[in-house]
Scaffold this motif. Structure first.
Motif, PDB file in Angstrom:
ATOM      1  N   ASN A  74       1.032  -1.309   0.116  1.00 39.90           N
ATOM      2  CA  ASN A  74      -0.190   0.111   0.055  1.00 39.90           C
ATOM      3  C   ASN A  74       0.874   1.318   0.022  1.00 39.90           C
ATOM      4  N   ARG A  76       0.166   4.308   0.266  1.00 40.33           N
ATOM      5  CA  ARG A  76      -0.399   5.073   1.186  1.00 40.33           C
ATOM      6  C   ARG A  76       0.221   4.873   2.614  1.00 40.33           C
ATOM      7  N   GLU A  79       4.153   5.268   2.516  1.00 46.66           N
ATOM      8  CA  GLU A  79       4.264   6.853   2.642  1.00 46.66           C
ATOM      9  C   GLU A  79       4.409   7.252   4.180  1.00 46.66           C
ATOM     10  N   ALA A 109       0.981  14.807   1.820  1.00 48.60           N
ATOM     11  CA  ALA A 109       0.532  13.461   1.752  1.00 48.60           C
ATOM     12  C   ALA A 109      -0.664  13.610   0.579  1.00 48.60           C
ATOM     13  N   LYS A 110      -0.439  12.712  -0.283  1.00 44.17           N
ATOM     14  CA  LYS A 110      -1.629  12.588  -1.219  1.00 44.17           C
ATOM     15  C   LYS A 110      -2.892  12.227  -0.836  1.00 44.17           C
ATOM     16  N   ASP A 111      -2.953  11.141   0.096  1.00 43.84           N
ATOM     17  CA  ASP A 111      -4.131  10.731   0.755  1.00 43.84           C
ATOM     18  C   ASP A 111      -4.066  10.371   2.462  1.00 43.84           C
ATOM     19  N   PRO A 112      -3.827  11.505   3.074  1.00 44.65           N
ATOM     20  CA  PRO A 112      -3.373  11.500   4.272  1.00 44.65           C
ATOM     21  C   PRO A 112      -4.321  10.844   5.249  1.00 44.65           C
ATOM     22  N   TYR A 113      -3.928   9.987   6.307  1.00 46.37           N
ATOM     23  CA  TYR A 113      -4.751   9.319   7.385  1.00 46.37           C
ATOM     24  C   TYR A 113      -5.038  10.616   8.382  1.00 46.37           C
TER      25      TYR A 113
END
Length: 517
Positions: A74, A76, A79, A109-113
């Motif tokens: 993954n 994400r 990263e 980040a492109k798709d942060p938590y």
């Protein structure tokens, strides 16, 4: 794209579950997402088979039952893990806050938590790894293995050349019971052989073997999910354990075995410094003696030796050894030839498979004693290994009706066929078969001679073969030409030879050659 779990990984999940591991521990041990493990465990429970029954299934059946779930690959998640390395380095800096770094992470980040997940992942990653406190190891859980950085030497008896050899070290971390062995190299064969010897030394099998990222053990190194090579994974399946490579750049993962290597330098290398050895067997015999003394030394604070701690505590937690010793497997890919055989390159030989697989791509699994041919995880042929180069190894059940006739070809087969047409035909066939080095060539020529009887009859074929033998021209083309040109009927040559009589009549007044000596 995510990587599909192969059947060996499924079996490792089942094995650890049967050993009492939680889903979280299974995920950490195998480097697989906990959610993936949870999903598989639900599927296992929903199936009609118990975990032990699932473990006994072959790979192809297991793959059909559970085909499509994946391991973590993954971007994400990766990263976030990379970002944490920088966060952790700044942890002790004055004014540090997680919120500051989270906001920085969100900005890049492109798709942060979310913040809660951000903190949860951080605590999971560094809860145990951070700090210098002494780690407690459960008995029988892990076996750490590594190679010493410095090599020992043996002497070539004939040339006097010094040959460097590798030194394999294994340690059970709970009792620190240690095994040491010298071997030729760090190649896959030597590594697996050393691991087998270590397990026999301990008399049992741990739940996991923790290796460094050796090329002979790991095909592709990764901090989160290393790719174990196929042979080492098969070795682990045979001994019902798992392989768990240490993380790169994480020295705490292998601190104990590196300490064992340093102690081996002191307790084994140093006493051997002025000794000479002419074979690995002699060197390992002396290593075994020194290793016994090393394992019997008392710990200064525990008032017990490594051997005593192993025998009193750790031995009972090891799994029993399997009855059969593991045989190293090799793998080759091969296409089934039109004749119904696969070419086995290590021995330059051929093995038959069922004729319906002609033209298919297969995988050959081989050991020192057997050769197995697989098509999409299903075994389609099993042969005893024949080390003879150029040999054809045939199971008649694999052949079609046409091929079965050809598989019966042998010198005896052709002699039996030739005898039906006359003694001279038999003589020609014997000469044709013995005149070539490669028997199949002789068989084809012999079959050509025998087929001539269909056009000319057995009597003429026998006469033609007689003439060919007398002219020392016993070949298919010569015999065919004799028949084609009717030379077998020629009285000028053949009939005189057939009578085998002198043209001079017998008379009492005629003296023989003996009268003129």
């Amino acid at each position: 794209m995510a990587n599909t779990l192969d059947p060996m990984d499924l079996k490792q999940i089942i094995s650890l579950h049967l050993d009492g591991f939680s889903n979280r521990k299974i995920g950490v041990t195998l480097g697989i997402s906990r959610n993936t493990v949870n999903t598989y465990m639900r599927l296992f429970k929903a199936s009609n088979s118990s975990p032990k029954e699932l473990l006994a299934l072959d790979n192809a059946t297991l793959e059909k039952l559970f085909p499509s779930h994946t391991t973590i690959d993954n971007p994400r998640y990766d990263e976030l893990m990379l970002y944490f390395e920088g966060v952790n380095k700044a942890r002790n800096h004055p004014g540090f806050t997680f919120l500051y770094h989270y906001q920085e992470y969100v900005a890049q980040a492109k798709d942060p938590y979310g913040y809660t997940q951000f903190m949860e992942h951080y605590r999971r990653k560094y809860a145990k790894a951070k700090g210098s406190m002494k780690l407690e190891h459960d008995p029988g859980k892990e076996l750490f293995i590594d190679y010493a950085g410095k090599k020992l030497q043996i002497i070539d008896k004939e040339t006097g050349e010094l040959i460097p050899v590798e030194v394999f070290v294994a340690i059970l971390p709970n009792s620190q019971y240690t095994y040491v062995e010298a071997c030729k190299s760090q190649k896959r064969e030597d590594l697996i052989n050393c691991c087998c010897n270590a397990l026999r030394f301990y008399g049992g099998v741990p739940k996991a073997i923790v290796s460094d990222n050796l090329k002979s053990a790991v095909t592709r190194a990764s901090k989160y999910e290393a790719d174990i090579n196929r042979s080492f994974k098969d070795f682990a399946r045979h001994y019902n354990c798992v392989i768990n490579p240490a993380r790169g750049y994480a020295p705490q993962d292998k601190a104990l075995v590196e300490n064992a290597v340093n102690l081996a330098y002191q307790r084994i290398y140093y006493p051997l410094r002025e000794m000479s050895f002419f074979s690995l067997e002699d060197l390992n015999r002396e290593i075994k003696r020194l290793l016994g003394r090393y394992n019997d030394l008392l710990f200064s604070r525990k008032e017990a030796s490594r051997r005593e701690l192993f025998q009193s505590v750790e031995r009972e937690y090891l799994k029993p050894l399997p009855q059969a010793t593991y045989e190293l497997k090799g793998y080759r890919r091969a296409k089934v030839q039109k004749m119904g055989y696969v070419y086995f390159s290590p021995d330059k030989s051929y093995y038959s498979v069922p004729y319906r697989y002609i033209g298919k791509e297969t995988t050959i699994h081989y050991t020192s004693s057997v050769v197995e041919v697989y098509y999409y995880h299903q075994r389609i042929a099993l042969h005893q290994r024949n080390p003879s180069k150029g040999s054809y190894n045939t199971n008649k059940e694999h052949l079609s009706s046409t091929h079965k006739y050809y598989s019966d070809w042998s010198p005896e087969f052709f002699k039996k066929k030739a005898a039906l047409h006359g003694e001279h035909v038999l003589g020609c066939i014997e000469k044709i078969i013995t005149a070539v080095d490669y028997p199949e060539i002789g068989y084809k020529r012999a079959m050509g001679v025998l087929q001539l009887h269909k056009s000319y009859g057995s009597q003429r074929l026998d006469n033609a073969c007689k003439r060919a033998l007398q002219a020392d021209a016993a070949t298919y083309l010569r015999i065919k030409n004799i028949l084609k040109n009717n030379l077998d009927k020629s009285s000028l040559f053949y009939q005189d030879l057939e009578k085998d009589k002198s043209h001079i009549p017998e008379h009492d007044n005629i003296r023989g050659a003996s009268a003129y000596q």
